[in-house]
Design a protein around this motif. Structure first.
Motif, PDB file in Angstrom:
ATOM      1  N   VAL A   1      15.971  56.729   5.673  1.00 57.66           N
ATOM      2  CA  VAL A   1      14.828  56.043   5.068  1.00 57.66           C
ATOM      3  C   VAL A   1      14.527  56.569   3.671  1.00 57.66           C
ATOM      4  O   VAL A   1      14.253  55.793   2.743  1.00 57.66           O
ATOM      5  N   SER A   2      14.583  57.877   3.497  1.00 60.49           N
ATOM      6  CA  SER A   2      14.239  58.471   2.198  1.00 60.49           C
ATOM      7  C   SER A   2      15.257  58.146   1.110  1.00 60.49           C
ATOM      8  O   SER A   2      14.986  58.351  -0.074  1.00 60.49           O
ATOM      9  N   GLN A   3      16.422  57.608   1.492  1.00 56.36           N
ATOM     10  CA  GLN A   3      17.458  57.296   0.519  1.00 56.36           C
ATOM     11  C   GLN A   3      17.479  55.807   0.143  1.00 56.36           C
ATOM     12  O   GLN A   3      18.396  55.348  -0.517  1.00 56.36           O
ATOM     13  N   ILE A   4      16.455  55.099   0.572  1.00 57.02           N
ATOM     14  CA  ILE A   4      16.381  53.667   0.263  1.00 57.02           C
ATOM     15  C   ILE A   4      15.367  53.452  -0.861  1.00 57.02           C
ATOM     16  O   ILE A   4      14.193  53.802  -0.732  1.00 57.02           O
ATOM     17  N   HIS A   5      15.815  52.883  -1.952  1.00 56.42           N
ATOM     18  CA  HIS A   5      14.939  52.581  -3.095  1.00 56.42           C
ATOM     19  C   HIS A   5      14.272  51.223  -2.880  1.00 56.42           C
ATOM     20  O   HIS A   5      14.935  50.240  -2.543  1.00 56.42           O
ATOM     21  N   VAL A   6      12.963  51.175  -3.058  1.00 62.75           N
ATOM     22  CA  VAL A   6      12.208  49.924  -2.954  1.00 62.75           C
ATOM     23  C   VAL A   6      11.719  49.561  -4.353  1.00 62.75           C
ATOM     24  O   VAL A   6      10.840  50.220  -4.896  1.00 62.75           O
ATOM     25  N   GLY A   7      12.283  48.522  -4.919  1.00 65.14           N
ATOM     26  CA  GLY A   7      11.856  48.096  -6.251  1.00 65.14           C
ATOM     27  C   GLY A   7      10.622  47.232  -6.187  1.00 65.14           C
ATOM     28  O   GLY A   7       9.907  47.200  -5.174  1.00 65.14           O
ATOM     29  N   GLU A   8      10.382  46.502  -7.257  1.00 64.86           N
ATOM     30  CA  GLU A   8       9.222  45.603  -7.313  1.00 64.86           C
ATOM     31  C   GLU A   8       9.451  44.427  -6.379  1.00 64.86           C
ATOM     32  O   GLU A   8      10.484  43.767  -6.409  1.00 64.86           O
ATOM     33  N   ARG A   9       8.461  44.155  -5.518  1.00 64.45           N
ATOM     34  CA  ARG A   9       8.573  43.073  -4.545  1.00 64.45           C
ATOM     35  C   ARG A   9       7.813  41.841  -5.032  1.00 64.45           C
ATOM     36  O   ARG A   9       6.933  41.933  -5.886  1.00 64.45           O
ATOM     37  N   LEU A  10       8.154  40.682  -4.476  1.00 62.93           N
ATOM     38  CA  LEU A  10       7.559  39.426  -4.916  1.00 62.93           C
ATOM     39  C   LEU A  10       6.178  39.163  -4.333  1.00 62.93           C
ATOM     40  O   LEU A  10       5.470  38.276  -4.795  1.00 62.93           O
ATOM     41  N   ARG A  11       5.792  39.880  -3.308  1.00 59.37           N
ATOM     42  CA  ARG A  11       4.477  39.667  -2.720  1.00 59.37           C
ATOM     43  C   ARG A  11       3.887  41.005  -2.294  1.00 59.37           C
ATOM     44  O   ARG A  11       4.619  41.940  -1.985  1.00 59.37           O
ATOM     45  N   PRO A  12       2.570  41.118  -2.282  1.00 52.40           N
ATOM     46  CA  PRO A  12       1.932  42.367  -1.875  1.00 52.40           C
ATOM     47  C   PRO A  12       2.102  42.620  -0.377  1.00 52.40           C
ATOM     48  O   PRO A  12       2.265  41.685   0.413  1.00 52.40           O
ATOM     49  N   ILE A  13       2.081  43.897  -0.004  1.00 57.08           N
ATOM     50  CA  ILE A  13       2.226  44.283   1.396  1.00 57.08           C
ATOM     51  C   ILE A  13       0.888  44.149   2.119  1.00 57.08           C
ATOM     52  O   ILE A  13      -0.147  44.608   1.632  1.00 57.08           O
ATOM     53  N   ASP A  14       0.923  43.494   3.273  1.00 64.96           N
ATOM     54  CA  ASP A  14      -0.247  43.369   4.138  1.00 64.96           C
ATOM     55  C   ASP A  14      -0.188  44.509   5.149  1.00 64.96           C
ATOM     56  O   ASP A  14       0.651  44.511   6.054  1.00 64.96           O
ATOM     57  N   GLN A  15      -1.081  45.480   4.987  1.00 64.28           N
ATOM     58  CA  GLN A  15      -1.033  46.662   5.835  1.00 64.28           C
ATOM     59  C   GLN A  15      -1.230  46.323   7.310  1.00 64.28           C
ATOM     60  O   GLN A  15      -0.639  46.954   8.188  1.00 64.28           O
ATOM     61  N   GLY A  16      -2.051  45.314   7.588  1.00 63.04           N
ATOM     62  CA  GLY A  16      -2.253  44.900   8.967  1.00 63.04           C
ATOM     63  C   GLY A  16      -0.963  44.414   9.609  1.00 63.04           C
ATOM     64  O   GLY A  16      -0.694  44.693  10.789  1.00 63.04           O
ATOM     65  N   TYR A  17      -0.149  43.717   8.827  1.00 63.02           N
ATOM     66  CA  TYR A  17       1.126  43.217   9.334  1.00 63.02           C
ATOM     67  C   TYR A  17       2.097  44.371   9.554  1.00 63.02           C
ATOM     68  O   TYR A  17       2.878  44.381  10.513  1.00 63.02           O
ATOM     69  N   VAL A  18       2.048  45.364   8.664  1.00 57.59           N
ATOM     70  CA  VAL A  18       2.888  46.560   8.829  1.00 57.59           C
ATOM     71  C   VAL A  18       2.558  47.251  10.152  1.00 57.59           C
ATOM     72  O   VAL A  18       3.452  47.655  10.913  1.00 57.59           O
ATOM     73  N   GLU A  19       1.273  47.383  10.433  1.00 56.22           N
ATOM     74  CA  GLU A  19       0.848  48.047  11.667  1.00 56.22           C
ATOM     75  C   GLU A  19       1.276  47.260  12.901  1.00 56.22           C
ATOM     76  O   GLU A  19       1.640  47.840  13.932  1.00 56.22           O
ATOM     77  N   ALA A  20       1.259  45.923  12.788  1.00 59.52           N
ATOM     78  CA  ALA A  20       1.690  45.095  13.912  1.00 59.52           C
ATOM     79  C   ALA A  20       3.184  45.279  14.181  1.00 59.52           C
ATOM     80  O   ALA A  20       3.620  45.372  15.340  1.00 59.52           O
ATOM     81  N   ILE A  21       3.987  45.355  13.115  1.00 63.08           N
ATOM     82  CA  ILE A  21       5.426  45.567  13.283  1.00 63.08           C
ATOM     83  C   ILE A  21       5.682  46.964  13.832  1.00 63.08           C
ATOM     84  O   ILE A  21       6.567  47.159  14.688  1.00 63.08           O
ATOM     85  N   ALA A  22       4.919  47.935  13.362  1.00 62.61           N
ATOM     86  CA  ALA A  22       5.074  49.306  13.863  1.00 62.61           C
ATOM     87  C   ALA A  22       4.799  49.362  15.371  1.00 62.61           C
ATOM     88  O   ALA A  22       5.517  50.037  16.119  1.00 62.61           O
TER      89      ALA A  22
END
Length: 273
Positions: free
Chosen positions: A9-30
């Motif tokens: 995970v720490s070796q993956i670069h995340v550049g600029e994304r096209l849409r903002p992250i919805d933290q609620g959706y992140v928690e649901a996937i987690a």
């Protein structure tokens, strides 16, 4: 050709994304990860020189899954590695997000317009006036009316012609300032409201964006953008009365007219004359 691997995970670069992250959706996937594990791998490409070699992989698609893994403290994640340059990687990101149907109407329009920009970068600017392909200063061909782009978007992204037309209308005509202002409002998830905003002139859209930041209510802001109804000319009671009399006289029979003349004393006047 694609390769599967267990990526750090720490070796993956995340550049600029096209849409903002919805933290609620992140928690649901987690929560889903904890219950069922990771079902779909993320998509990455090899970028060995990024961050001086510290992040030899760059994320293409799966930002929410990667964020969920980080939230859970995972050190590794399933990934598929594809061979793609930067432009093709962005096209893959757009395709994957649209196919997964995770986008609201605003993000869908933004993704399609970004797809168009990348397509033009590879294939040449679209000639909005149509006509035969021409050459521009950059030596890219110009495609009449964007028919090739339209066909590719519909085939690759699974759009129908009507959906593409509406999404394209929003993406092309919605002012960047208004795009930001509708975030978090009803309009973000309401295509009909976005189309109404997109019909406004650029100046009106900037004003609408300012009003939307204050009220947060797209419906009331749109109501303010409607031109005032023209005022009806002042009513003259005497003129209206005369018009009513003329209408009644025209509709009356001869007997009724004679009776009316007698009542107002004109019949005797006519007889005396």
């Amino acid at each position: 050709m694609a390769d599967f691997l267990r990526a750090t995970v720490s070796q993956i670069h995340v550049g600029e994304r096209l849409r903002p992250i919805d933290q609620g959706y992140v928690e649901a996937i987690a929560a889903s990860f904890e219950e069922r594990g990771q079902i779909s791998p993320i998509m990455v490409r090899r970028t060995p020189a990024t961050n001086k070699g510290k992040t030899p992989l760059t994320l293409i698609a799966g930002g929410y899954r990667l964020s969920a893994a980080k939230l859970l403290g995972w050190t590794e994640i399933d990934a598929i590695v594809v061979a793609a340059d930067k432009v093709e990687a962005q096209l893959l990101e757009i395709s994957e997000n649209l196919y997964r149907n995770e986008l609201n109407p605003l993000d869908r329009a933004i993704f399609v317009m970004k797809y168009r920009e990348l397509w033009e970068e590879k294939n040449g600017k679209i000639n909005p006036k149509g006509g035969r392909p021409e050459k521009q200063g950059n030596d890219y061909p110009v495609f009449a009316n964007g028919r090739e782009l339209s066909k590719q978007v519909q085939n690759r992204l699974g759009f129908g012609a009507e959906t593409y037309k509406l999404v394209n209308r929003i993406g092309q005509n919605l002012h960047p300032t208004l795009r930001q202002a509708v975030r978090g409002t009803e309009a973000e998830t309401n295509q009909a409201l976005l189309l109404k905003f997109a019909k406004l002139t650029p100046d009106m859209q900037v004003k609408a964006a300012a009003a939307l930041k204050e009220s947060g209510d797209p419906q009331s802001v749109l109501a303010l953008t409607k031109p005032p109804k023209p005022e009806k000319p002042g009513r003259d009671p005497e003129t209206e009365a005369l018009a009513a009399l003329r209408k009644a006289w025209g509709q009356a029979s001869q007997a009724t007219r004679n009776q009316f003349l007698e009542e107002i004393g004109l019949s005797s006047f006519q007889e005396a004359a």
